[in-house]
Design an enzyme around this catalytic site. Sequence first.
Site, PDB file in Angstrom:
ATOM      1  N   ARG A  51       1.244  -1.224  -0.111  1.00 14.13           N
ATOM      2  CA  ARG A  51       0.162   0.012   0.002  1.00 14.13           C
ATOM      3  C   ARG A  51       0.809   1.074   0.117  1.00 14.13           C
ATOM      4  O   ARG A  51       0.351   2.309  -0.925  1.00 14.13           O
ATOM      5  CB  ARG A  51      -0.955   0.407   1.064  1.00 14.13           C
ATOM      6  CG  ARG A  51      -1.451   1.590   1.002  1.00 14.13           C
ATOM      7  CD  ARG A  51      -2.677   1.713   2.369  1.00 14.13           C
ATOM      8  NE  ARG A  51      -3.207   0.366   3.084  1.00 14.13           N
ATOM      9  CZ  ARG A  51      -2.278   0.304   4.280  1.00 14.13           C
ATOM     10  NH1 ARG A  51      -1.083   1.500   4.103  1.00 14.13           N
ATOM     11  NH2 ARG A  51      -2.309  -0.355   5.537  1.00 14.13           N
ATOM     12  N   TYR A 103     -15.766  17.638 -14.489  1.00 18.91           N
ATOM     13  CA  TYR A 103     -16.483  16.308 -14.207  1.00 18.91           C
ATOM     14  C   TYR A 103     -16.817  16.522 -13.272  1.00 18.91           C
ATOM     15  O   TYR A 103     -17.480  16.204 -12.074  1.00 18.91           O
ATOM     16  CB  TYR A 103     -15.242  15.379 -14.221  1.00 18.91           C
ATOM     17  CG  TYR A 103     -15.379  14.120 -14.458  1.00 18.91           C
ATOM     18  CD1 TYR A 103     -16.264  13.584 -15.889  1.00 18.91           C
ATOM     19  CD2 TYR A 103     -15.856  13.219 -13.566  1.00 18.91           C
ATOM     20  CE1 TYR A 103     -16.229  12.124 -15.662  1.00 18.91           C
ATOM     21  CE2 TYR A 103     -15.562  11.770 -13.461  1.00 18.91           C
ATOM     22  CZ  TYR A 103     -16.166  11.778 -14.119  1.00 18.91           C
ATOM     23  OH  TYR A 103     -16.726  10.234 -14.698  1.00 18.91           O
ATOM     24  N   ASP A 175      -6.797  20.212 -12.709  1.00 13.15           N
ATOM     25  CA  ASP A 175      -6.825  18.415 -13.607  1.00 13.15           C
ATOM     26  C   ASP A 175      -6.753  18.489 -14.969  1.00 13.15           C
ATOM     27  O   ASP A 175      -7.306  19.232 -15.721  1.00 13.15           O
ATOM     28  CB  ASP A 175      -7.959  18.212 -13.645  1.00 13.15           C
ATOM     29  CG  ASP A 175      -9.047  16.705 -13.925  1.00 13.15           C
ATOM     30  OD1 ASP A 175      -8.310  15.783 -15.249  1.00 13.15           O
ATOM     31  OD2 ASP A 175     -10.450  16.305 -13.419  1.00 13.15           O
ATOM     32  N   LYS A 200      -8.758   7.569 -18.641  1.00 13.65           N
ATOM     33  CA  LYS A 200      -8.293   8.225 -20.368  1.00 13.65           C
ATOM     34  C   LYS A 200      -7.390   8.970 -20.924  1.00 13.65           C
ATOM     35  O   LYS A 200      -7.039   7.343 -21.431  1.00 13.65           O
ATOM     36  CB  LYS A 200      -9.523  10.124 -20.014  1.00 13.65           C
ATOM     37  CG  LYS A 200      -9.829  10.504 -18.814  1.00 13.65           C
ATOM     38  CD  LYS A 200     -11.786   9.436 -18.896  1.00 13.65           C
ATOM     39  CE  LYS A 200     -12.260   9.106 -17.433  1.00 13.65           C
ATOM     40  NZ  LYS A 200     -12.440  10.677 -16.928  1.00 13.65           N
TER      41      LYS A 200
END
Length: 383
Positions: A51, A103, A175, A200
């Site tokens: 992690r 978004y 972003d 994306k």
Amino acid sequence: MHNDKRFATRCIHAGQSPDPTTGAITTPIYLTSTYVQRSPGEFKDGYDYSRSKNPTRQALEDNLAALEGGVRGLSFSSGLGSIDCVLHLLSSGDHVVLCDDVYGGTFRLFKRVFEQLGITFSRVDMTDHDATRAAFTDKTKLVWLETPTNPTLKIIDIAAMAEMAHAKGALLCVDNTFATPALQNPLALGADIVSHSTTKYLGGHADVVGGALIVKDEELGDKLWFNQNSVGAVPSPMDCFLTLRSTKTLHVRMQRHCENAAKVADHLANHKAIEKVVYPGHTTHPQHEVAKKQMSDFGGMITVYLAGGLDAAKRMLERVQIFSLAESLGGVESLIEHPAIMTHGSVPPEERAKIGLTDALVRLSVGIEDVADQIADLDAALA
Ligand SMILES: *Cc1c(COP(=O)(O)O)cnc(C)c1O
């Protein structure tokens, strides 16, 4: 490695060196949850538990940092996981200035999750600099924007927003999912944090969901890593491998996405079934000059308003064959969608109306198929 090289070279080499055990040129998928320690608390290069750190993920993070021109990259199990990590820098009472056209999932995270924790935000049209300046309060700690925006493709002046944020002592997070580092480098324009949905363009093949953050300040990087390790939205080594394989071709894919989109946008601008085309590369786009200033090309996304409204939009979306009717964007295959019903369904109708996100609006993610086939497909669907 190779962080000082030009963009295409960094895409292929940054963050990766031959595997120390075998010389394998491709970074292995380190499917391991833990690492053997020599003595309690004595382990190699920070590798104690996956992690916290994993070699495949490390290679991807170093690659992404080099592509954005940052000093530290962090990768996540989704784009929203990366946004969540940034918002955990804030405390109850803090305020965020948010661009009005984000978004849908980003808006939902602000509105439905963080607002109830006492973090307030103001949405503002950041192409209007006076309105943006007026949106700051003495509690503003963060400015969050996307450019080009989703789905109305407004272009926000990153350098101007960085100056405004810093004058008020706030951080700027951009972003950069739509433009990618191939076309736009927010850190060089003054941003403090770059956020990505690697689902994306960075992933580019519609086969992995992921996110990333890149910063140019080590201390901020440490804070974000602390949040990430504490919350736990980390990607699997397999996902990191897929994304790292994809960034190797980012520069050539983006070049073709841009070339095809420019041709499709020109074609649709002259089509009688289309009322309006929004494409940052068109001189008629209201922020075309800003796009020219801060982007090296205009991207693969196009927004159109159909002359026949919702009925015409539905008809078109049911008839396309090369373009696939699906959420998401940025893959090699062309996608088309109806934001009001699909990606932005979580944005309330009155909020959608304010930014011109009408039922006649259709968003295209132009892929890298042959552009003549793409255009023929759209013509047939619009006939
Ligand atoms: C898709 C998207 C996100 C969310 O990313 P996920 O990987 O779906 O969690 C955030 N910002 C933009 C601009 C996006 O397109």
